[in-house]
Structure formats: C-alpha cells, structure tokens
Enzyme design. Structure first.
Site, PDB file in Angstrom:
ATOM      1  N   SER A 148       0.432  -1.389   0.091  1.00 50.79           N
ATOM      2  CA  SER A 148      -0.239   0.141   0.239  1.00 50.79           C
ATOM      3  C   SER A 148       0.892   1.421   0.054  1.00 50.79           C
ATOM      4  CB  SER A 148      -1.278  -0.161   0.585  1.00 50.79           C
ATOM      5  OG  SER A 148      -0.376   0.273   1.688  1.00 50.79           O
TER       6      SER A 148
ATOM      7  N   ASP B  75      -0.585  -2.215  -4.059  1.00 55.26           N
ATOM      8  CA  ASP B  75      -2.557  -1.823  -3.355  1.00 55.26           C
ATOM      9  C   ASP B  75      -2.694  -0.315  -3.624  1.00 55.26           C
ATOM     10  OD1 ASP B  75      -4.359  -3.236  -2.779  1.00 55.26           O
ATOM     11  OD2 ASP B  75      -3.605  -3.201  -0.623  1.00 55.26           O
TER      12      ASP B  75
ATOM     13  N   ASP C 259      -6.820   3.320  -7.806  1.00 47.42           N
ATOM     14  CA  ASP C 259      -8.355   3.284  -7.320  1.00 47.42           C
ATOM     15  C   ASP C 259      -9.245   4.680  -7.680  1.00 47.42           C
ATOM     16  OD1 ASP C 259     -10.522   2.889  -6.177  1.00 47.42           O
ATOM     17  OD2 ASP C 259      -9.132   2.290  -3.687  1.00 47.42           O
TER      18      ASP C 259
ATOM     19  N   HIS D 240     -12.278  -2.880   4.223  1.00 42.40           N
ATOM     20  CA  HIS D 240     -11.314  -3.894   4.720  1.00 42.40           C
ATOM     21  C   HIS D 240     -11.657  -4.121   5.957  1.00 42.40           C
ATOM     22  CE1 HIS D 240      -9.819  -1.087   0.895  1.00 42.40           C
ATOM     23  NE2 HIS D 240      -9.013  -2.761   0.553  1.00 42.40           N
TER      24      HIS D 240
ATOM     25  N   GLY E 159     -10.485  -6.541   0.712  1.00 40.73           N
ATOM     26  CA  GLY E 159     -11.373  -6.718   1.600  1.00 40.73           C
ATOM     27  C   GLY E 159     -11.509  -8.127   2.210  1.00 40.73           C
ATOM     28  N   SER E 160     -11.063  -9.441   1.546  1.00 41.07           N
ATOM     29  CA  SER E 160     -11.285 -10.967   1.519  1.00 41.07           C
ATOM     30  C   SER E 160     -10.558 -11.288   2.594  1.00 41.07           C
ATOM     31  CB  SER E 160     -10.978 -11.440  -0.335  1.00 41.07           C
ATOM     32  OG  SER E 160     -11.254 -10.334  -0.573  1.00 41.07           O
TER      33      SER E 160
ATOM     34  N   ASN F 237      -7.640 -10.174  -2.227  1.00 42.79           N
ATOM     35  CA  ASN F 237      -6.574  -9.290  -1.694  1.00 42.79           C
ATOM     36  C   ASN F 237      -7.028  -9.164  -0.109  1.00 42.79           C
ATOM     37  OD1 ASN F 237      -6.660  -7.604  -3.445  1.00 42.79           O
ATOM     38  ND2 ASN F 237      -6.668  -6.194  -2.892  1.00 42.79           N
TER      39      ASN F 237
HETATM   40  P1  13P Z   1      -8.218  -7.050   4.555  1.00 41.46           P
HETATM   41  O1  13P Z   1      -9.144  -5.804   5.358  1.00 41.46           O
HETATM   42  O2  13P Z   1     -10.260  -8.167   4.153  1.00 41.46           O
HETATM   43  O3  13P Z   1      -7.610  -8.013   4.823  1.00 41.46           O
HETATM   44  O4  13P Z   1      -8.620  -7.066   2.965  1.00 41.46           O
HETATM   45  C1  13P Z   1      -7.584  -6.493   2.386  1.00 41.46           C
HETATM   46  C2  13P Z   1      -6.829  -5.565   1.011  1.00 41.46           C
HETATM   47  O5  13P Z   1      -8.703  -5.572   0.260  1.00 41.46           O
HETATM   48  C3  13P Z   1      -6.013  -4.800   0.324  1.00 41.46           C
HETATM   49  O6  13P Z   1      -6.315  -4.102  -0.320  1.00 41.46           O
HETATM   50  O1  G3H Z   2      -6.439  -1.509   1.824  1.00 37.84           O
HETATM   51  C1  G3H Z   2      -5.581  -1.631   2.930  1.00 37.84           C
HETATM   52  C2  G3H Z   2      -4.839  -2.567   3.014  1.00 37.84           C
HETATM   53  O2  G3H Z   2      -5.017  -3.792   4.114  1.00 37.84           O
HETATM   54  C3  G3H Z   2      -3.700  -1.967   3.924  1.00 37.84           C
HETATM   55  O3  G3H Z   2      -3.476  -1.292   4.786  1.00 37.84           O
HETATM   56  O4  G3H Z   2      -2.904   1.170   3.855  1.00 37.84           O
HETATM   57  O5  G3H Z   2      -3.109  -0.163   6.311  1.00 37.84           O
HETATM   58  O6  G3H Z   2      -1.377  -0.629   4.405  1.00 37.84           O
HETATM   59  P1  G3H Z   2      -2.288  -0.505   4.954  1.00 37.84           P
HETATM   60 ZN    ZN Z   3      -8.205  -3.288  -0.687  1.00 40.46          ZN
END
Ligand code: 13P
Ligand code: G3H
Ligand code: ZN
Length: 339
Positions: A50, A83, A105, A186, A221-222, A263
């Site tokens: 990220s 990400d 995004d 998420h 968000g999986s 993800n």
């Molecule tokens: P989770 O928070 O469900 O693990 O999702 C992660 C995600 O979608 C990162 O882009």
């Molecule tokens: O999109 C969310 C991912 O879980 C990444 O999270 O932005 O805290 O690194 P983060």
């Molecule tokens: Zn995500």
C-alpha cells in the site's frame, strides 16, 4: 525468475481455473512468510504494498527485499503490485521503481476518502493504463467502494458495483483487472454476523462475470477473520470485538465466477499479532526480537499456505516461465492496433 507481470499471472490463473492471493507486506518477515508459503505449496504469488507500506519501508527497503525474494526463490513466479494507488503519480512512481503491476483506485478521489465520479475514475485510470501498458505493466481499476475506514482508507460507505457501468468502465479504460464492490470492507469488522447473500453480494460477481467473461475480477477486503486467531489475540491480552470476515466458501464461489485476485491483509495481521502476544504473555522474560518475530513469521506462513490451497494456486508455480515486460508491452501495442 524475474518479477512477473501480474497480467500473465492472472491469465494463467484463468486458464487453470484458480485464484491467486494478493498478500500485503510491510516488512522482511512478512515477505519471507509469503515466499516460504509459496515454496511449501509451489504457488505463484502476488505481493502487494500500500502507500502506507511504501512510506513505512521508504520504498528502497521494500524494493531490495523484493529483489532478495526473487533471487532466493527462483522457482516462484512473483508479481509486485501497488495496492490502492490514490492518484496517477503514485502509480507512476511505483512503475518507475519496478513494480510489475499497479492499482489505480479512482473509485475515490486522491484523498482516498471521497467517492469519485464515474468520469473522474475513467480519466485517471486511462492515464495510468497508458503509462503502464507502454512499459508492459499491469493495471487494476476499481468501480464501486468498499465499507470500513479503520485503516484510514476508504469512504466508509458501500457503493456496490453497477454491472452496466462495469462494462462501460472496462471498455473505456482498457484495464487488465477490475476490483468490484460486493459488500466487503477492509479490516477485521466486515459484518455484524456471519454474512448472507443480503450483505455479501456474490450474485453481483456472477452477473459481472457473465457480462465481462474475459476480465479478471478482484475481491478486496477478503480476509476471513478466523475466530481462532481473534480468540488467541484476546486470550493473550488483546481486546478485539467479535468479528466476521468473508467465508472461504464464498471466495471459492467467486473464483468459479471469474475472481482471479483475492486481497488479504487483515488475516496476516491477526496471525502475526496472535503469535507475538502469545510469546509476550507466556515468556515475559524474553526480549530478543527474534524470539517473537520467528513465531510471528511462522504463523503468517501457515495462514498463507492455507489460503494458497483454498484459492487453488498451490501446485502451479512451475506451470510457466516469465514473459519479459518488453514482450508484454508489445502485446498491449498489438492488441491496441487491432481495436
Ligand atoms: P482485508 O482487510 O480483508 O485483509 O483486505 C485487504 C485488502 O483488500 C487490501 O487491498
Ligand atoms: O487496503 C488496505 C490494506 O489492508 C493496506 O492497509 O494502508 O494500512 O497499509 P494499509
Ligand atoms: Zn483493498
């Protein structure tokens, strides 16, 4: 094997009828956990960072850790993916650094919070596709927004993906993969109880796949938020509320309907935290970081190896050789010339 284009990895997954986990990383131990799980299960893999991970690792640490992964695990196809890029510039800098895939995004404005218009989303995503494809790099776009704001990202509102808009969006942007909003969020608190079809709209995935059979779909968000990990954290002094994630069976249903990238971040965080809390609670005399980082790494490896089996990517690491990014670029050029 050099870093692999995510498009190639997802095309192979579509051919083989399986999904590929995209696991978030922030440090060396998480990268090691994923690579060891990939070796143990012979899996191709997507490692994603990220914006927060990039700033935490100052980009360069992340990049060199990834080079070490590629060198130490030559038999594993691995893509390095950005990400939730919040604006084209964030995607460009990842591409310039050597990421083989980026997510633009544009479902949210550059603040990562305000839901954006369809037109804005198309414009920024197209801009990234032009830059990325000219370098053989893959692009994931997103249409619709997830719920949940506890990680600071997201509007907090769920806007489900509209299938008509999805068709228009893919045609207008030329993206390689489409992230869809089907009711997930998420973080750990996705659902107030075990989700049913009212809150987790797998039927929407089925419809989008019917309309866009050639597009690789992505589920954000999986995380499944395993109760045993939540319990372990709380047993050793944590204070998590009851939490429900996305059941593995629903993800597998998605995979049968065009989902190729899944993800997962929260589940890794839970595994790591549970293992560290256990050491701290049971052995308060310990203070060597290796005493708790090793079990944390092992717990994350076990979690991820399980997901690799669940998603079907296990056993597919040696199915193919990496297509160089130059050849991917030429492929995109040729495809554009035939439109
Ligand atoms: P989770 O928070 O469900 O693990 O999702 C992660 C995600 O979608 C990162 O882009
Ligand atoms: O999109 C969310 C991912 O879980 C990444 O999270 O932005 O805290 O690194 P983060
Ligand atoms: Zn995500």
């Amino acid at each position: 094997m050099p870093l692999v284009s995510m498009r190639q990895l997802l095309d192979e997954a579509a051919r083989g009828g399986y999904g590929v986990g995209a696991f978030n990383v922030n440090n060396m131990e998480q990268i090691q956990a994923i690579m060891e799980a990939a070796r143990e299960t012979s899996s191709p893999v997507i490692i994603q960072a990220s914006r927060g991970a990039r700033s935490y690792t100052n980009d360069l640490f992340l990049w060199h850790l990834m080079q070490a992964a590629v060198e130490l695990y030559p038999e594993i196809p691995v893509s390095l993916h950005l990400d939730h890029g919040n604006e084209p510039q964030t995607c460009f800098s990842a591409i310039d650094l050597g990421f083989t895939s980026v997510m633009m995004d544009g479902s949210l404005e550059a603040d990562g919070k305000t839901p954006a218009s369809f037109e804005y989303n198309v414009a920024v995503t197209k801009e990234v596709v032009a830059y990325a494809h000219a370098r053989g790099v893959t692009v994931e776009g997103e249409l619709g927004t997830l719920g949940g704001i506890e990680d600071g990202h997201g509007s907090g509102e769920v806007h489900l993906t509209d299938p008509d808009e999805a068709v228009e969006f893919v045609a207008a942007t030329g993206i390689d993969a489409l992230a869809v909003a089907i009711g997930t969020s998420h973080g750990a608190y996705k659902f107030a109880q075990a989700p049913d079809g009212e809150v987790l709209k797998m039927s929407l995935i089925e419809e989008i796949h019917r309309r866009l059979p050639e597009t690789h779909l992505v589920m954000h968000g999986s995380s499944s938020v395993p109760p045993e990990l939540v319990e372990q954290i709380n047993r050793y002094g944590g204070a998590l509320n009851p939490a429900w994630g996305v059941p593995i069976g629903e993800i597998q249903l998605g995979i049968r309907n065009g989902v190729r990238k899944i993800n997962v971040d929260t589940d890794s965080r839970l595994a790591v935290t549970g293992a560290i809390r256990k050491v701290f609670a049971e052995s308060p005399e310990k203070f060597d970081p290796r005493d708790y980082l090793k079990p944390a790494r092992a717990a994350m490896q076990e979690l991820i190896a399980g997901r690799m089996h669940d998603f079907g990517q296990a056993g597919h690491a040696e199915d193919y050789a990496a297509i160089p990014l130059d050849a991917m670029r030429a492929g995109y050029e040729a495809a554009a010339a035939t439109v």
